[in-house]
Design a protein around this motif. Sequence first.
Motif, short mmCIF file in Angstrom:
data_model
loop_
_atom_site.label_atom_id
_atom_site.label_comp_id
_atom_site.label_asym_id
_atom_site.label_seq_id
_atom_site.Cartn_x
_atom_site.Cartn_y
_atom_site.Cartn_z
N VAL A 163 2.00 -44.31 -0.26
CA VAL A 163 3.15 -44.42 0.61
C VAL A 163 2.88 -45.54 1.62
N GLN A 164 3.90 -46.38 1.83
CA GLN A 164 3.82 -47.43 2.85
C GLN A 164 4.64 -46.99 4.06
N LEU A 165 4.13 -47.31 5.24
CA LEU A 165 4.77 -46.87 6.47
C LEU A 165 5.29 -48.06 7.27
N GLN A 166 6.48 -47.90 7.82
CA GLN A 166 7.08 -48.93 8.67
C GLN A 166 7.46 -48.30 9.99
N ALA A 167 6.78 -48.70 11.06
CA ALA A 167 7.08 -48.19 12.39
C ALA A 167 8.02 -49.14 13.11
N SER A 168 8.94 -48.57 13.87
CA SER A 168 9.89 -49.39 14.63
C SER A 168 10.39 -48.60 15.83
N GLY A 169 11.16 -49.29 16.68
CA GLY A 169 11.81 -48.62 17.80
C GLY A 169 11.20 -48.88 19.15
N GLY A 170 10.09 -49.57 19.20
CA GLY A 170 9.48 -49.88 20.49
C GLY A 170 10.31 -50.86 21.29
N ARG A 227 13.20 -43.98 21.15
CA ARG A 227 12.94 -43.21 19.94
C ARG A 227 12.26 -44.11 18.93
N LEU A 228 11.06 -43.74 18.56
CA LEU A 228 10.31 -44.48 17.55
C LEU A 228 10.58 -43.87 16.18
N SER A 229 10.56 -44.72 15.17
CA SER A 229 10.79 -44.28 13.80
C SER A 229 9.61 -44.70 12.92
N CYS A 230 9.29 -43.85 11.97
CA CYS A 230 8.27 -44.16 10.97
C CYS A 230 8.89 -43.86 9.62
N ALA A 231 9.24 -44.90 8.91
CA ALA A 231 9.90 -44.76 7.62
C ALA A 231 8.89 -44.94 6.48
N GLY A 282 7.92 -46.20 -1.07
CA GLY A 282 6.98 -46.07 -2.18
C GLY A 282 6.89 -44.66 -2.71
N ARG A 283 6.96 -43.70 -1.82
CA ARG A 283 7.02 -42.29 -2.18
C ARG A 283 7.50 -41.54 -0.96
N THR A 284 7.77 -40.26 -1.13
CA THR A 284 8.26 -39.48 -0.01
C THR A 284 7.10 -38.96 0.83
N PHE A 285 7.45 -38.42 2.01
CA PHE A 285 6.47 -37.79 2.87
C PHE A 285 6.15 -36.36 2.43
N SER A 286 6.77 -35.89 1.37
CA SER A 286 6.55 -34.51 0.96
C SER A 286 5.07 -34.22 0.78
N GLY A 287 4.62 -33.12 1.38
CA GLY A 287 3.22 -32.74 1.27
C GLY A 287 2.28 -33.43 2.24
N HIS A 288 2.82 -34.34 3.04
CA HIS A 288 1.99 -35.09 3.98
C HIS A 288 2.01 -34.48 5.38
N SER A 289 0.97 -34.75 6.12
CA SER A 289 1.00 -34.67 7.57
C SER A 289 1.24 -36.08 8.08
N VAL A 290 2.13 -36.19 9.06
CA VAL A 290 2.48 -37.48 9.63
C VAL A 290 2.21 -37.41 11.14
N ASP A 308 13.39 -36.39 9.34
CA ASP A 308 14.67 -36.39 8.62
C ASP A 308 14.36 -36.56 7.14
N GLY A 309 14.56 -35.49 6.39
CA GLY A 309 14.24 -35.52 4.97
C GLY A 309 15.10 -36.49 4.19
N ALA A 310 16.36 -36.57 4.54
CA ALA A 310 17.27 -37.45 3.81
C ALA A 310 16.89 -38.92 3.97
N LYS A 311 16.33 -39.25 5.13
CA LYS A 311 15.95 -40.64 5.41
C LYS A 311 14.46 -40.88 5.20
N ASN A 312 13.72 -39.81 4.86
CA ASN A 312 12.28 -39.95 4.65
C ASN A 312 11.63 -40.63 5.85
#
Length: 125
Positions: free
Chosen positions: A1-8, A18-22, A25-33, A72-76
């Motif tokens: 999974v690749q992560l993109q942070a934004s919102g600063g 509000r910061l976002s981490c999108a 490559g794959r979903t966050f399912s099963g992950h700790s974030v 947000d599951g829909a937006k991963n």
Amino acid sequence: VQLQASGGGLVQDGGSLRLSCAASGRTFSGHSVAWFRQAPGRDRMFVAAIKWNSRHTYYEASMKGRFTISRDGAKNTVYLQLNSLRPEDTAVYYCAADPSVIQSNLRSQTAYGRWGQGTQVTVSS
């Protein structure tokens, strides 16, 4: 999974962001974030974490009540809402994720194998 942070950005004392981490490559399912932050000249420190499947949340004690982590599951995407910001919150904020984080290591940066690029938060007095 690749992560993109934004919102600063730049906000005044008492402001919010509000910061976002999108994930891609794959979903966050099963992950700790988690979110960590690093101020100039200081070590990177834990801010908050969420277990994607259970939605259980964890916070650095001094930040609980001002910061809120959610997903947000829909937006991963995982969010970090920063309220009542103070100049000492100025730092680069990083998101991190891993599918194999155990409870006792949740607040340790070494537990996370995937990192975003960081987003700068600056709070002016």
